[in-house]
Design an enzyme around this catalytic site. Structure first.
Site, PDB file in Angstrom:
ATOM      1  N   VAL A  65       1.340   4.910   1.132  1.00 57.88           N
ATOM      2  CA  VAL A  65       0.845   5.756   2.210  1.00 57.88           C
ATOM      3  C   VAL A  65       1.197   7.190   1.848  1.00 57.88           C
ATOM      4  O   VAL A  65       2.355   7.596   1.926  1.00 57.88           O
ATOM      5  CB  VAL A  65       1.458   5.361   3.577  1.00 57.88           C
ATOM      6  CG1 VAL A  65       0.893   6.235   4.684  1.00 57.88           C
ATOM      7  CG2 VAL A  65       1.223   3.886   3.868  1.00 57.88           C
TER       8      VAL A  65
ATOM      9  N   GLU B 269       0.833  -1.200   0.000  1.00 53.39           N
ATOM     10  CA  GLU B 269       0.000   0.000   0.000  1.00 53.39           C
ATOM     11  C   GLU B 269       0.870   1.253   0.000  1.00 53.39           C
ATOM     12  O   GLU B 269       1.842   1.346   0.751  1.00 53.39           O
ATOM     13  CB  GLU B 269      -0.875  -0.023   1.254  1.00 53.39           C
ATOM     14  CG  GLU B 269      -1.610   1.262   1.540  1.00 53.39           C
ATOM     15  CD  GLU B 269      -2.241   1.271   2.921  1.00 53.39           C
ATOM     16  OE1 GLU B 269      -3.045   2.178   3.160  1.00 53.39           O
ATOM     17  OE2 GLU B 269      -1.950   0.390   3.754  1.00 53.39           O
TER      18      GLU B 269
ATOM     19  N   ASP C 170       9.150  -0.645   7.744  1.00 50.30           N
ATOM     20  CA  ASP C 170      10.467  -1.280   7.954  1.00 50.30           C
ATOM     21  C   ASP C 170      10.398  -2.376   9.019  1.00 50.30           C
ATOM     22  O   ASP C 170      10.976  -2.256  10.098  1.00 50.30           O
ATOM     23  CB  ASP C 170      11.539  -0.255   8.330  1.00 50.30           C
ATOM     24  CG  ASP C 170      11.801   0.736   7.223  1.00 50.30           C
ATOM     25  OD1 ASP C 170      11.549   0.396   6.055  1.00 50.30           O
ATOM     26  OD2 ASP C 170      12.258   1.856   7.521  1.00 50.30           O
TER      27      ASP C 170
ATOM     28  N   ASP D 125      13.398  -2.385  15.770  1.00 50.46           N
ATOM     29  CA  ASP D 125      14.188  -1.221  15.344  1.00 50.46           C
ATOM     30  C   ASP D 125      13.288   0.003  15.234  1.00 50.46           C
ATOM     31  O   ASP D 125      13.444   0.815  14.332  1.00 50.46           O
ATOM     32  CB  ASP D 125      14.879  -1.508  14.011  1.00 50.46           C
ATOM     33  CG  ASP D 125      15.903  -0.449  13.639  1.00 50.46           C
ATOM     34  OD1 ASP D 125      16.516   0.135  14.550  1.00 50.46           O
ATOM     35  OD2 ASP D 125      16.073  -0.188  12.434  1.00 50.46           O
TER      36      ASP D 125
ATOM     37  N   ASN E 280      10.804   5.318  11.259  1.00 46.32           N
ATOM     38  CA  ASN E 280      10.104   4.259  10.536  1.00 46.32           C
ATOM     39  C   ASN E 280       8.633   4.169  10.946  1.00 46.32           C
ATOM     40  O   ASN E 280       8.055   3.108  11.015  1.00 46.32           O
ATOM     41  CB  ASN E 280      10.829   2.913  10.601  1.00 46.32           C
ATOM     42  CG  ASN E 280      11.277   2.535  11.974  1.00 46.32           C
ATOM     43  OD1 ASN E 280      10.657   2.920  12.956  1.00 46.32           O
ATOM     44  ND2 ASN E 280      12.344   1.772  12.056  1.00 46.32           N
TER      45      ASN E 280
END
Length: 163
Positions: free
Chosen positions: A50, A48, A111, A94, A99
């Protein structure tokens, strides 16, 4: 792979893409705010978009100022998604303000190939806590009370059955 030949690098890239696609599928199915995974082809993942209809991608959380967003609402959205991850036994691994995307008030985590099994990994709780503290620093610098970060860590540890 060990010699990092062109073939080995391609194999590693394919494994990384497959890991991310698998993680996206799992997280999307669990209700976590991630981009919808469409398909994987070799080392490329189609997911998708964004952003807006003109093709402008949503900004990263790190790019936004407090007055541009509802900090409390985004914190609640983040907590819901991280709770869904924790209930499933995972942490992002992370997570930071770099992210996470924000589009029209909607938080989207990106991510994700390095998600961590917080139950099987002996350092699982520390990964979970690091994720919350890393992204929590952005929220605290924009007015979120600091104790909310510690509270979320405890809620997620409970959700993940880490005690």
């Amino acid at each position: 792979m060990a010699k990092r030949t062109a073939f080995g690098k391609e194999a590693i890239a394919g494994q990384w893409a497959a890991a991310e696609f698998t993680a996206l599928c799992r997280l999307w199915s669990a209700g976590v705010a991630v981009p919808y995974p469409v398909q994987i082809l070799g080392t490329e993942i189609l997911m998708e978009f964004v952003g807006d209809e003109s093709g402008t991608a949503a900004p990263r959380l790190a790019q936004l100022r407090a007055e541009e967003v509802d900090v409390e609402d985004l914190w609640e959205q983040l907590g819901r998604s991280l709770s869904l991850l924790a209930v499933d036994g995972y942490a992002h691994g992370d997570l930071s303000a770099y992210n996470i995307l924000v589009h029209d008030g909607r938080l989207v985590i990106i991510d994700v190939p390095q998600i961590v099994d917080v139950v099987a990994n002996p350092r699982g709780r520390s990964f979970l806590e690091r994720d919350v503290r890393n992204v929590g620093a952005w929220f605290v610098s924009r007015g979120l009370p600091e104790q909310r970060v510690g509270e979320l860590v405890e809620v997620l540890a409970f959700d993940a059955r880490l005690g």
